[in-house]
Write an enzyme that holds these catalytic residues in place. Sequence first.
Site, PDB file in Angstrom:
ATOM      1  N   ARG A 110       0.914  -9.143  13.206  1.00  0.00           N
ATOM      2  CA  ARG A 110       0.200  -8.059  12.518  1.00  0.00           C
ATOM      3  C   ARG A 110      -0.855  -8.621  11.569  1.00  0.00           C
ATOM      4  NH1 ARG A 110       5.162  -5.074  10.075  1.00  0.00           N
ATOM      5  NH2 ARG A 110       3.681  -3.716   9.038  1.00  0.00           N
ATOM      6  N   LYS A 137       0.828  -1.215   0.000  1.00  0.00           N
ATOM      7  CA  LYS A 137       0.000   0.000   0.000  1.00  0.00           C
ATOM      8  C   LYS A 137       0.859   1.261   0.000  1.00  0.00           C
ATOM      9  CE  LYS A 137      -2.034  -1.104   3.922  1.00  0.00           C
ATOM     10  NZ  LYS A 137      -1.445  -2.399   4.284  1.00  0.00           N
ATOM     11  N   ARG A 165      -8.232   0.984  10.127  1.00  0.00           N
ATOM     12  CA  ARG A 165      -7.846  -0.406  10.386  1.00  0.00           C
ATOM     13  C   ARG A 165      -8.854  -1.146  11.259  1.00  0.00           C
ATOM     14  NH1 ARG A 165      -1.874   0.327   9.524  1.00  0.00           N
ATOM     15  NH2 ARG A 165      -0.868  -1.682   9.717  1.00  0.00           N
ATOM     16  N   ARG A 168      12.878  -2.129   9.682  1.00  0.00           N
ATOM     17  CA  ARG A 168      11.969  -1.638  10.711  1.00  0.00           C
ATOM     18  C   ARG A 168      11.880  -2.666  11.829  1.00  0.00           C
ATOM     19  NH1 ARG A 168       6.527   0.089   7.650  1.00  0.00           N
ATOM     20  NH2 ARG A 168       5.636  -1.095   9.359  1.00  0.00           N
ATOM     21  N   ARG A 218      12.247  -6.237   3.645  1.00  0.00           N
ATOM     22  CA  ARG A 218      12.101  -4.787   3.448  1.00  0.00           C
ATOM     23  C   ARG A 218      13.153  -4.021   4.259  1.00  0.00           C
ATOM     24  NH1 ARG A 218       6.181  -2.512   4.037  1.00  0.00           N
ATOM     25  NH2 ARG A 218       6.318  -3.200   6.197  1.00  0.00           N
TER      26      ARG A 218
END
Length: 216
Positions: free
Chosen positions: A172, A13, A88, A161, A127
């Site tokens: 998550r 996203k 969310r 991260r 990532r």
Amino acid sequence: MDLLLFGPPGAGKGTQAKFLVDLLGIPQISTGDMMRAERKSGSDLGKQFDEYMSAGKLVPDGLVLDLMLKRLTQADAKNGAIFDGYPRTVDQAESLDALLGQLERRIDRVVSLDVQLDAIVERVTGRRVCLDCGQTYHVRYSPPPQNGECTSCRGTQIVQRSDDTEEVVRKRYEEYKAKTEPVLAHYEEKGVVQRVEGVGSLEEITERIKEAIGVE
Ligand code: AMP
């Protein structure tokens, strides 16, 4: 236009939102980015966010709404926004609808990026992100430059991260399934949802999104 980019954490996203900002001339509003900035500032609010974020849990709705109230009234968002990672929960969606309603706006389109969990784990754990400008890389698909300098801002802190580990990603995803997925049904009732296959090259996915929202 008010556009919501929807999908599990790691669906792409944020990456796609960045392409769409220029195309549509409206800002990306990412509650995750806003929370990371607050956390980096070391404020009390940032410390509260950190408690939830590092455990892969959702930050309580009240705190999120405070952030959004401030952000939506800023000048650059007066003609619309690309919402990324928000709402969310169904409660957040209802608050957002009410907030936009006061501004005589509404979510015009929801683009839902479909990606399976195993692909997400691979994407998210690979990532890397520039701490200075937020530019993202992937160790396999778009590796950070060898000299360690960010291609966008020349910053030198390209890191993983802290919530991009496999354990936190799975947590998550569970939160997404339980609390966030119902947001899609909320907008499906309003007839504004378009589903887009979220696997492929970045360019292919951008093209699919453009087609879904009817933009050249
Ligand atoms: P993201 O960068 O969107 O993947 O968000 C990273 C983390 O920030 C999430 O795992 C949550 O802990 C928190 N977060 C971001 N946006 C929200 C939101 N709208 N509601 C609750 N928590 C959020």
